[in-house]
Motif scaffolding. Structure first.
Motif, PDB file in Angstrom:
ATOM      1  N   SER A 149       0.724  -1.183  -0.117  1.00 45.40           N
ATOM      2  CA  SER A 149      -0.036  -0.093  -0.153  1.00 45.40           C
ATOM      3  C   SER A 149       0.849   1.329  -0.012  1.00 45.40           C
ATOM      4  O   SER A 149       0.224   2.433  -0.230  1.00 45.40           O
ATOM      5  N   CYS A 150       2.074   1.319   0.290  1.00 42.22           N
ATOM      6  CA  CYS A 150       3.027   2.230   0.091  1.00 42.22           C
ATOM      7  C   CYS A 150       3.429   2.512  -1.245  1.00 42.22           C
ATOM      8  O   CYS A 150       3.857   3.718  -1.505  1.00 42.22           O
ATOM      9  N   GLY A 151       2.983   1.683  -2.240  1.00 41.52           N
ATOM     10  CA  GLY A 151       3.114   2.055  -3.663  1.00 41.52           C
ATOM     11  C   GLY A 151       4.331   2.212  -4.639  1.00 41.52           C
ATOM     12  O   GLY A 151       4.522   2.666  -5.383  1.00 41.52           O
ATOM     13  N   GLU A 152       5.174   1.403  -3.672  1.00 38.33           N
ATOM     14  CA  GLU A 152       6.732   1.336  -4.283  1.00 38.33           C
ATOM     15  C   GLU A 152       7.036   0.010  -4.546  1.00 38.33           C
ATOM     16  O   GLU A 152       6.530  -1.051  -3.735  1.00 38.33           O
ATOM     17  N   GLN A 153       7.906  -0.279  -5.533  1.00 40.36           N
ATOM     18  CA  GLN A 153       8.425  -1.730  -5.656  1.00 40.36           C
ATOM     19  C   GLN A 153       9.315  -2.189  -4.614  1.00 40.36           C
ATOM     20  O   GLN A 153       9.854  -1.605  -4.121  1.00 40.36           O
ATOM     21  N   PHE A 154       9.280  -3.248  -4.360  1.00 40.48           N
ATOM     22  CA  PHE A 154       9.853  -4.054  -3.290  1.00 40.48           C
ATOM     23  C   PHE A 154      10.219  -5.397  -3.422  1.00 40.48           C
ATOM     24  O   PHE A 154       9.544  -6.039  -4.569  1.00 40.48           O
ATOM     25  N   ALA A 155      11.283  -6.011  -3.147  1.00 40.84           N
ATOM     26  CA  ALA A 155      11.945  -7.381  -3.303  1.00 40.84           C
ATOM     27  C   ALA A 155      11.243  -8.076  -2.231  1.00 40.84           C
ATOM     28  O   ALA A 155      11.257  -7.838  -1.157  1.00 40.84           O
ATOM     29  N   TYR A 156      10.960  -9.389  -2.493  1.00 42.28           N
ATOM     30  CA  TYR A 156      10.811 -10.428  -1.327  1.00 42.28           C
ATOM     31  C   TYR A 156      11.292 -11.863  -1.739  1.00 42.28           C
ATOM     32  O   TYR A 156      11.840 -12.002  -2.869  1.00 42.28           O
ATOM     33  N   VAL A 157      11.643 -12.366  -0.402  1.00 46.28           N
ATOM     34  CA  VAL A 157      12.273 -13.798  -0.575  1.00 46.28           C
ATOM     35  C   VAL A 157      11.189 -14.640   0.142  1.00 46.28           C
ATOM     36  O   VAL A 157      10.857 -14.389   1.521  1.00 46.28           O
ATOM     37  N   ASP A 158      10.809 -15.744  -0.427  1.00 45.25           N
ATOM     38  CA  ASP A 158       9.731 -16.609   0.205  1.00 45.25           C
ATOM     39  C   ASP A 158      10.810 -17.610   1.156  1.00 45.25           C
ATOM     40  O   ASP A 158      11.332 -18.465   0.387  1.00 45.25           O
ATOM     41  N   ILE A 159      10.598 -17.442   2.479  1.00 44.94           N
ATOM     42  CA  ILE A 159      11.612 -18.324   3.262  1.00 44.94           C
ATOM     43  C   ILE A 159      11.133 -19.938   3.159  1.00 44.94           C
ATOM     44  O   ILE A 159      11.773 -20.879   3.675  1.00 44.94           O
ATOM     45  N   LEU A 160       9.867 -20.252   3.056  1.00 45.66           N
ATOM     46  CA  LEU A 160       9.450 -21.649   2.654  1.00 45.66           C
ATOM     47  C   LEU A 160       9.915 -22.142   1.441  1.00 45.66           C
ATOM     48  O   LEU A 160      10.103 -23.477   1.440  1.00 45.66           O
ATOM     49  N   GLN A 161      10.501 -21.392   0.304  1.00 40.84           N
ATOM     50  CA  GLN A 161      11.178 -21.962  -0.794  1.00 40.84           C
ATOM     51  C   GLN A 161      12.558 -21.791  -0.598  1.00 40.84           C
ATOM     52  O   GLN A 161      13.194 -22.440  -1.150  1.00 40.84           O
ATOM     53  N   ASN A 162      13.221 -21.394   0.592  1.00 41.36           N
ATOM     54  CA  ASN A 162      14.642 -21.079   0.951  1.00 41.36           C
ATOM     55  C   ASN A 162      14.840 -21.476   2.381  1.00 41.36           C
ATOM     56  O   ASN A 162      15.132 -20.832   3.206  1.00 41.36           O
ATOM     57  N   PRO A 163      14.930 -22.769   2.452  1.00 40.65           N
ATOM     58  CA  PRO A 163      15.061 -23.365   3.867  1.00 40.65           C
ATOM     59  C   PRO A 163      16.387 -22.988   4.588  1.00 40.65           C
ATOM     60  O   PRO A 163      16.559 -22.750   5.693  1.00 40.65           O
ATOM     61  N   ASP A 164      17.457 -22.672   3.677  1.00 40.75           N
ATOM     62  CA  ASP A 164      18.614 -22.391   3.867  1.00 40.75           C
ATOM     63  C   ASP A 164      18.824 -21.026   4.824  1.00 40.75           C
ATOM     64  O   ASP A 164      19.330 -20.532   5.823  1.00 40.75           O
ATOM     65  N   ILE A 165      17.908 -20.144   3.840  1.00 39.43           N
ATOM     66  CA  ILE A 165      17.995 -18.832   4.411  1.00 39.43           C
ATOM     67  C   ILE A 165      16.997 -18.789   5.787  1.00 39.43           C
ATOM     68  O   ILE A 165      17.405 -18.050   6.957  1.00 39.43           O
ATOM     69  N   ARG A 166      15.925 -19.367   5.593  1.00 41.13           N
ATOM     70  CA  ARG A 166      15.024 -19.636   6.985  1.00 41.13           C
ATOM     71  C   ARG A 166      15.917 -19.860   7.939  1.00 41.13           C
ATOM     72  O   ARG A 166      15.597 -19.611   9.314  1.00 41.13           O
ATOM     73  N   ALA A 167      17.058 -20.765   8.012  1.00 39.34           N
ATOM     74  CA  ALA A 167      17.442 -21.301   9.152  1.00 39.34           C
ATOM     75  C   ALA A 167      18.640 -20.253   9.432  1.00 39.34           C
ATOM     76  O   ALA A 167      18.888 -20.217  10.648  1.00 39.34           O
ATOM     77  N   GLU A 168      19.167 -19.801   8.640  1.00 46.84           N
ATOM     78  CA  GLU A 168      20.436 -18.653   9.072  1.00 46.84           C
ATOM     79  C   GLU A 168      20.018 -17.286   9.432  1.00 46.84           C
ATOM     80  O   GLU A 168      20.780 -16.760  10.075  1.00 46.84           O
ATOM     81  N   LEU A 169      18.963 -16.693   8.454  1.00 45.82           N
ATOM     82  CA  LEU A 169      18.801 -15.292   8.862  1.00 45.82           C
ATOM     83  C   LEU A 169      18.065 -14.927   9.937  1.00 45.82           C
ATOM     84  O   LEU A 169      18.961 -13.856  10.901  1.00 45.82           O
ATOM     85  N   PRO A 170      17.427 -15.816  11.072  1.00 48.56           N
ATOM     86  CA  PRO A 170      17.201 -15.422  12.285  1.00 48.56           C
ATOM     87  C   PRO A 170      18.765 -15.153  13.158  1.00 48.56           C
ATOM     88  O   PRO A 170      18.609 -14.159  14.005  1.00 48.56           O
ATOM     89  N   LYS A 171      19.595 -16.109  12.818  1.00 48.95           N
ATOM     90  CA  LYS A 171      20.750 -15.956  13.586  1.00 48.95           C
ATOM     91  C   LYS A 171      21.514 -14.631  13.309  1.00 48.95           C
ATOM     92  O   LYS A 171      22.136 -13.703  14.089  1.00 48.95           O
ATOM     93  N   TYR A 172      21.580 -14.540  11.788  1.00 47.82           N
ATOM     94  CA  TYR A 172      22.171 -13.259  11.338  1.00 47.82           C
ATOM     95  C   TYR A 172      21.869 -12.067  11.730  1.00 47.82           C
ATOM     96  O   TYR A 172      22.477 -10.850  12.159  1.00 47.82           O
ATOM     97  N   ALA A 173      20.325 -11.879  11.743  1.00 43.36           N
ATOM     98  CA  ALA A 173      19.547 -10.803  11.925  1.00 43.36           C
ATOM     99  C   ALA A 173      19.431 -10.428  13.411  1.00 43.36           C
ATOM    100  O   ALA A 173      19.135  -9.381  13.903  1.00 43.36           O
ATOM    101  N   ASP A 174      19.793 -11.492  14.367  1.00 44.31           N
ATOM    102  CA  ASP A 174      19.393 -11.440  15.701  1.00 44.31           C
ATOM    103  C   ASP A 174      17.922 -11.261  15.947  1.00 44.31           C
ATOM    104  O   ASP A 174      17.443 -10.309  16.573  1.00 44.31           O
ATOM    105  N   TRP A 175      17.123 -11.772  15.198  1.00 44.89           N
ATOM    106  CA  TRP A 175      15.843 -11.672  15.258  1.00 44.89           C
ATOM    107  C   TRP A 175      14.906 -13.021  14.917  1.00 44.89           C
ATOM    108  O   TRP A 175      15.113 -13.641  13.934  1.00 44.89           O
TER     109      TRP A 175
END
Lengths: 107, 111
Positions: free
Chosen positions: B41-67
């Motif tokens: 709704s902000c009306g600008e283009q943005f990128a997304y990553v589906d973490i269900l399709q990318n289990p490696d990112i799903r596993a690592e990002l929480p650690k990298y982001a501390d989130w």
């Protein structure tokens, strides 16, 4: 194991809250009855004064690190100072409906 | 490339990036759905990553982001927050200017 109780006790001890709600919302999701996987927390404390939202959430996540690592799948967090909470007349946002992601990722 | 390098590259190359479950058109989780709708709704283009399709990112990002959870919104290489923060900023009228300014700045750089 009572995750609900753990969350409550840890937040009470760390944040000295003026208001605390811990709601088990697992029933709204695709998990077995009695699960403790999805929670909503409303936490009102003067300790959040002057802190950005991301730092407030990081502080809560740090206190609940063990629960988040092993038990909690979703944690809706609504963090306020006393003034912010009064301005909301004590109403926190509702959590969104389930779209079945947990089942999809299990299969 | 290892997963953390992949994450760093995604964050560096995409000034507005949402890590989510499913896609903005077909979200797989209520929190991801709310977050992507607010962002759209902000009306600008943005990128997304589906973490269900990318289990490696799903596993690592929480650690990298501390989130610990998803979705995660990254703007200009910094974690803005998850669904509740995105929604609160949106309702306070803070999300739209952040997204607009970031998009404008990066369009300028691209020209």
């Amino acid at each position: 194991m009572n995750i609900h109780n753990n969350i409550e006790q840890k937040l009470l001890a760390h944040f000295d809250p003026a208001h605390l709600e811990v709601v088990n919302e697992s029933f709204m999701h695709n998990v077995p009855t009695g699960s403790e996987t999805h929670f909503k927390v409303v936490l009102v404390t003067p300790k959040f004064s002057g802190e950005r939202l991301i730092n407030r959430h990081r502080a809560v996540n740090a206190v609940l690190k063990e629960e988040l690592a092993d038990h909690i799948h979703a944690l809706a967090l609504h963090t306020y100072t006393d003034d912010e909470w009064q301005n909301l007349y004590g109403n926190s946002p509702d959590s969104p409906n389930c779209l079945g992601g947990m089942k999809r990722q299990a299969s | 490339m290892d997963t953390v390098d992949k994450i760093k590259q995604q964050i560096a190359e995409n000034p507005i990036l949402l890590y989510m479950k499913g896609s903005p058109k077909l979200p797989s989780c209520g929190f991801s759905s709310q977050a992507s709708q607010a962002l759209m709704s902000c009306g600008e283009q943005f990128a997304y990553v589906d973490i269900l399709q990318n289990p490696d990112i799903r596993a690592e990002l929480p650690k990298y982001a501390d989130w610990p959870t998803f979705p995660q919104l990254w703007v200009d290489g910094e974690l803005v927050g998850g669904c509740d923060i995105i929604m609160e900023m949106f309702q306070q009228g803070e999300l739209q200017p952040l997204i607009k300014e970031t998009a404008a700045k990066n369009n300028e750089n691209a020209e």
